[in-house]
Design an enzyme around this catalytic site. Sequence first.
Site, mmCIF file in Angstrom:
data_model
loop_
_atom_site.group_PDB
_atom_site.id
_atom_site.type_symbol
_atom_site.label_atom_id
_atom_site.label_comp_id
_atom_site.label_asym_id
_atom_site.label_seq_id
_atom_site.Cartn_x
_atom_site.Cartn_y
_atom_site.Cartn_z
ATOM 1 N N GLU A 71 0.830 -1.209 0.000
ATOM 2 C CA GLU A 71 0.000 0.000 0.000
ATOM 3 C C GLU A 71 0.870 1.267 0.000
ATOM 4 O O GLU A 71 0.442 2.321 -0.455
ATOM 5 C CB GLU A 71 -0.921 -0.013 1.232
ATOM 6 C CG GLU A 71 -2.209 0.743 1.040
ATOM 7 C CD GLU A 71 -3.217 0.487 2.152
ATOM 8 O OE1 GLU A 71 -4.287 -0.068 1.861
ATOM 9 O OE2 GLU A 71 -2.944 0.843 3.311
ATOM 10 N N LYS A 123 -14.216 0.866 -3.917
ATOM 11 C CA LYS A 123 -15.287 1.330 -3.017
ATOM 12 C C LYS A 123 -16.351 2.092 -3.806
ATOM 13 O O LYS A 123 -17.542 1.871 -3.623
ATOM 14 C CB LYS A 123 -14.713 2.258 -1.939
ATOM 15 C CG LYS A 123 -13.855 1.556 -0.908
ATOM 16 C CD LYS A 123 -13.486 2.544 0.190
ATOM 17 C CE LYS A 123 -12.363 2.005 1.035
ATOM 18 N NZ LYS A 123 -11.783 3.008 1.917
ATOM 19 N N HIS A 144 7.297 -26.950 -0.244
ATOM 20 C CA HIS A 144 6.599 -28.104 -0.837
ATOM 21 C C HIS A 144 5.454 -27.646 -1.730
ATOM 22 O O HIS A 144 4.635 -28.459 -2.156
ATOM 23 C CB HIS A 144 6.086 -29.021 0.282
ATOM 24 C CG HIS A 144 7.211 -29.619 1.079
ATOM 25 N ND1 HIS A 144 7.665 -30.910 0.903
ATOM 26 C CD2 HIS A 144 8.014 -29.070 2.023
ATOM 27 C CE1 HIS A 144 8.672 -31.137 1.727
ATOM 28 N NE2 HIS A 144 8.914 -30.027 2.413
HETATM 29 O O1 PA5 Z 1 -3.541 1.589 5.910
HETATM 30 C C1 PA5 Z 1 -4.623 2.120 5.713
HETATM 31 O O2 PA5 Z 1 -4.759 3.343 5.794
HETATM 32 C C2 PA5 Z 1 -5.847 1.306 5.378
HETATM 33 O O3 PA5 Z 1 -5.530 -0.040 5.300
HETATM 34 C C3 PA5 Z 1 -6.915 1.503 6.441
HETATM 35 O O4 PA5 Z 1 -6.388 1.159 7.685
HETATM 36 C C4 PA5 Z 1 -8.147 0.657 6.147
HETATM 37 O O5 PA5 Z 1 -8.653 0.984 4.890
HETATM 38 C C5 PA5 Z 1 -9.214 0.863 7.212
HETATM 39 O O6 PA5 Z 1 -9.559 2.200 7.309
HETATM 40 P P1 PA5 Z 1 -10.304 2.758 8.578
HETATM 41 O O7 PA5 Z 1 -9.430 2.586 9.743
HETATM 42 O O8 PA5 Z 1 -10.596 4.193 8.267
HETATM 43 O O9 PA5 Z 1 -11.586 1.950 8.728
#
Ligand code: PA5
Length: 446
Positions: free
Chosen positions: A286, A421, A307
Amino acid sequence: MSVKIKTNYAMPFLSEGEVSAFQQKITDAHKALHEKTGAGNDFTGWVDLPVDYDKEEFARIKAAAEKIKKNNEVLIVIGIGGSYLGARAVIEFIKGQCYNAMADDCAKIYFSGNSISSSSFAEILHIIKDKDFAVNVISKSGTTTEPAIAFRMLRELLIERYGKEGAADRIYVTTDKAKGTLKAFADKEGYETFVVPDDVGGRYSVLTAVGLLPIAAAGIDIDALMEGAAEAREKLMPTSIEENDCYKYVAVRNALYNKGLKSEMFVSYEPCFTMMNEWLKQLFGESEGKENKGLFPTSAIFSTDLHSLGQYIQEGERILFESVVTFDKPRAEIYLKEDSENVDGLNFLAGKSMAFVNEKAFQGTVLAHNDGGVPNIIIENEDMKEKTLGYLIYFFEKACAVSGYVLGINPFDQPGVESYKRNMFALLGKPGYEKEKEALELRLNK
Ligand code: PA5
């Protein structure tokens, strides 16, 4: 204590110059990170977090964990992505993958709201049908669909079982300190709240209340975890690749990427590292996967996956290198005994520990994979305790942030996550998405 990087199984594939070429970029990235002048500098609160954290909240986390343990057999942790992976990774690493079966003096921890699978949610409902349970809902934005669905349903169940007041006593909310519907709702209902700091993004938040409350409820020493991170913060300050193993790792992984190896496989010989691998995949994937750039993070547990994936690693396309996380001292020393019949032919190992056999598997694999053209970076740790893990977490967070700057992207945003989303909301008929809905349905029906 420290994390040590061994590069002797990577350097046969690189020249010294290809690694040292990264020194200037790393020095600049270090400066940008610490002086808060780089992209996304609003989200660098994690850098000083191991020493600069809210001590009053830290004490409240410990008290809440004790209360959860005393009054409940189960804690359901609701969250997704950065609001879930860190806690699960730490709990599974420190307590082992079967932690719930061995949780004698602490709460059993189950995770929910990290998918929209009704089959998975039904398992949670089954587990809590005759058990006292509490809920820790974690969402920085407070609006993420997956956790919101799980929270709505579990809150209803809590109210049904314990009444409104009883439910309020069993609901813990970790979210933004002021913004968002979840914060407003928690205040209105009188739920205890914990804060996701403004300047810490989800995937860098494991050492905030996001990770610490579930981790403490699992009976893990959060003081030691923070101490390890604080030590890393102090030790990982030199800018020189030669003096700072975190930056040596950054230089080598980027040099391998420049050579055309597009994927980094995180490897451990400890199955309890499985969820740490998932945490690493989110952290790096990410953070770095932007502007058509970035190493594709993948993972394996050896010898298990030797394996299965082992064949590809040895002889498939030459697209990857491995970053192998090792631990000198296992959590348990278990020895093989002499067997009078020796049917399995293993008497040559009598008196040897399983850790010794695992070590030889590691050594044999590194050499075999090198022979197959796969570079290995070895990330050595002393033991499998909380303090070491805290150090390792900080080590990777810093390596990831600095790598992102070296790559020329913002390691703290995640614009690409919004695309699915938007489509999902449109297809679900959420008000305001009418135009997109029509266009998407046309594409689906083609
Ligand atoms: O690293 C990040 O920012 C994302 O993975 C968020 O943690 C994830 O989308 C969850 O978001 P939120 O904490 O607003 O529900």
